[in-house]
Design a protein around this motif. Structure first.
Motif, PDB file in Angstrom:
ATOM      1  N   GLY A  49       0.817  -1.210   0.000  1.00 41.93           N
ATOM      2  CA  GLY A  49       0.000   0.000   0.000  1.00 41.93           C
ATOM      3  C   GLY A  49       0.848   1.256   0.000  1.00 41.93           C
ATOM      4  O   GLY A  49       0.587   2.210  -0.746  1.00 41.93           O
ATOM      5  N   PHE A  50       1.878   1.265   0.825  1.00 35.11           N
ATOM      6  CA  PHE A  50       2.823   2.387   0.878  1.00 35.11           C
ATOM      7  C   PHE A  50       3.511   2.553  -0.476  1.00 35.11           C
ATOM      8  O   PHE A  50       3.572   3.654  -1.025  1.00 35.11           O
TER       9      PHE A  50
ATOM     10  N   ARG B  78       1.286   4.179  -3.069  1.00 31.29           N
ATOM     11  CA  ARG B  78       1.092   5.618  -2.876  1.00 31.29           C
ATOM     12  C   ARG B  78       2.341   6.409  -3.245  1.00 31.29           C
ATOM     13  O   ARG B  78       2.245   7.496  -3.818  1.00 31.29           O
TER      14      ARG B  78
ATOM     15  N   GLU C   5       2.427   6.481  -6.997  1.00 31.41           N
ATOM     16  CA  GLU C   5       1.390   7.407  -7.469  1.00 31.41           C
ATOM     17  C   GLU C   5       1.881   8.852  -7.411  1.00 31.41           C
ATOM     18  O   GLU C   5       1.650   9.628  -8.325  1.00 31.41           O
ATOM     19  N   ARG C   6       2.577   9.205  -6.330  1.00 29.89           N
ATOM     20  CA  ARG C   6       3.091  10.575  -6.201  1.00 29.89           C
ATOM     21  C   ARG C   6       4.114  10.862  -7.297  1.00 29.89           C
ATOM     22  O   ARG C   6       4.147  11.939  -7.859  1.00 29.89           O
TER      23      ARG C   6
ATOM     24  N   SER D  95      -2.451  14.876  -1.502  1.00 26.59           N
ATOM     25  CA  SER D  95      -1.888  13.522  -1.557  1.00 26.59           C
ATOM     26  C   SER D  95      -0.421  13.476  -1.152  1.00 26.59           C
ATOM     27  O   SER D  95       0.159  12.408  -1.029  1.00 26.59           O
TER      28      SER D  95
ATOM     29  N   ALA E 109       6.649  12.621  -2.281  1.00 27.25           N
ATOM     30  CA  ALA E 109       7.428  11.413  -2.043  1.00 27.25           C
ATOM     31  C   ALA E 109       8.889  11.658  -2.374  1.00 27.25           C
ATOM     32  O   ALA E 109       9.219  12.512  -3.206  1.00 27.25           O
TER      33      ALA E 109
ATOM     34  N   LEU F 253       7.048   9.186   2.251  1.00 27.93           N
ATOM     35  CA  LEU F 253       5.815   9.828   1.810  1.00 27.93           C
ATOM     36  C   LEU F 253       5.374  10.761   2.929  1.00 27.93           C
ATOM     37  O   LEU F 253       5.272  10.344   4.083  1.00 27.93           O
TER      38      LEU F 253
ATOM     39  N   TYR G 282       2.495  13.836   4.050  1.00 28.85           N
ATOM     40  CA  TYR G 282       1.219  14.462   3.714  1.00 28.85           C
ATOM     41  C   TYR G 282       0.604  15.062   4.971  1.00 28.85           C
ATOM     42  O   TYR G 282       1.059  14.811   6.090  1.00 28.85           O
TER      43      TYR G 282
ATOM     44  N   GLU H 210       5.418   8.769   6.416  1.00 28.84           N
ATOM     45  CA  GLU H 210       5.571   7.323   6.284  1.00 28.84           C
ATOM     46  C   GLU H 210       6.912   7.078   5.610  1.00 28.84           C
ATOM     47  O   GLU H 210       7.282   7.794   4.685  1.00 28.84           O
TER      48      GLU H 210
ATOM     49  N   ARG I  36       5.243   4.631  10.312  1.00 31.57           N
ATOM     50  CA  ARG I  36       4.385   5.819  10.210  1.00 31.57           C
ATOM     51  C   ARG I  36       4.517   6.625  11.490  1.00 31.57           C
ATOM     52  O   ARG I  36       4.461   6.072  12.580  1.00 31.57           O
TER      53      ARG I  36
END
Length: 153
Positions: free
Chosen positions: A13-14, A17, A20-21, A91, A94, A126, A128, A139, A149
């Motif tokens: 999951g990390f 993300r 995605e960034r 969002s 990163a 990451l 945010y 994170e 985190r």
């Protein structure tokens, strides 16, 4: 140091993300080290694929000269400002840090003497705005310790 695949397997999951960034725009920023040890910031494009993060640099570019002398780098995702009316919906951004390792050029490479690399990752981060929007969430993933985190007021 770790490959991107290790991060994807350990913290999927990390990793999604972070990726995605980095996909939020074409141009990223890379920090390299000049001959005198001071930092140099340059524009860069990179790709995620086959469990690796790869990038190329044009022949004669200062960043290519830097990494051939000292392979330590940090890369920052495209910067997008948080929405003023809802910062918690941002969002984030990163970062990756590590060392570049030369790889063979792609078969269709038209650029003689360009440099092609994968990143051996020592850190993925990451950052945010949390909910409520009164703190930052950080994170991170490091080889040997994995995902973590934390928050900062």
């Amino acid at each position: 140091m770790a490959s991107w695949r290790e991060i994807e397997q350990d913290a999927p999951g990390f990793a999604a993300r972070v990726r995605e960034r980095f996909s939020a725009g074409t141009h990223k920023s890379i920090a390299t080290l000049r001959r005198d040890g001071s930092p140099r910031i340059s524009g860069l494009e990179l790709e995620f694929g086959d469990g690796e993060v790869t990038l190329g640099m044009m022949s004669g570019s200062m960043k290519l000269l830097d990494v051939r002398r000292d392979p330590r780098i940090a890369v920052h995702s495209p910067t997008i400002d948080p929405p003023g009316d809802a910062p918690e919906s941002w969002s984030g951004d990163a970062k990756l840090a590590g060392r570049v390792v030369p790889v063979p050029p792609p078969a269709d490479n038209p650029h003689e003497n360009a440099g092609f690399f994968r990143i051996d990752i020592s850190e993925a981060v990451l950052t945010y705005v949390g909910t409520p929007a009164d703190h930052l969430v950080i994170e991170s993933w490091h080889p040997g310790t994995g995902w973590r985190r934390r928050s900062r007021d």
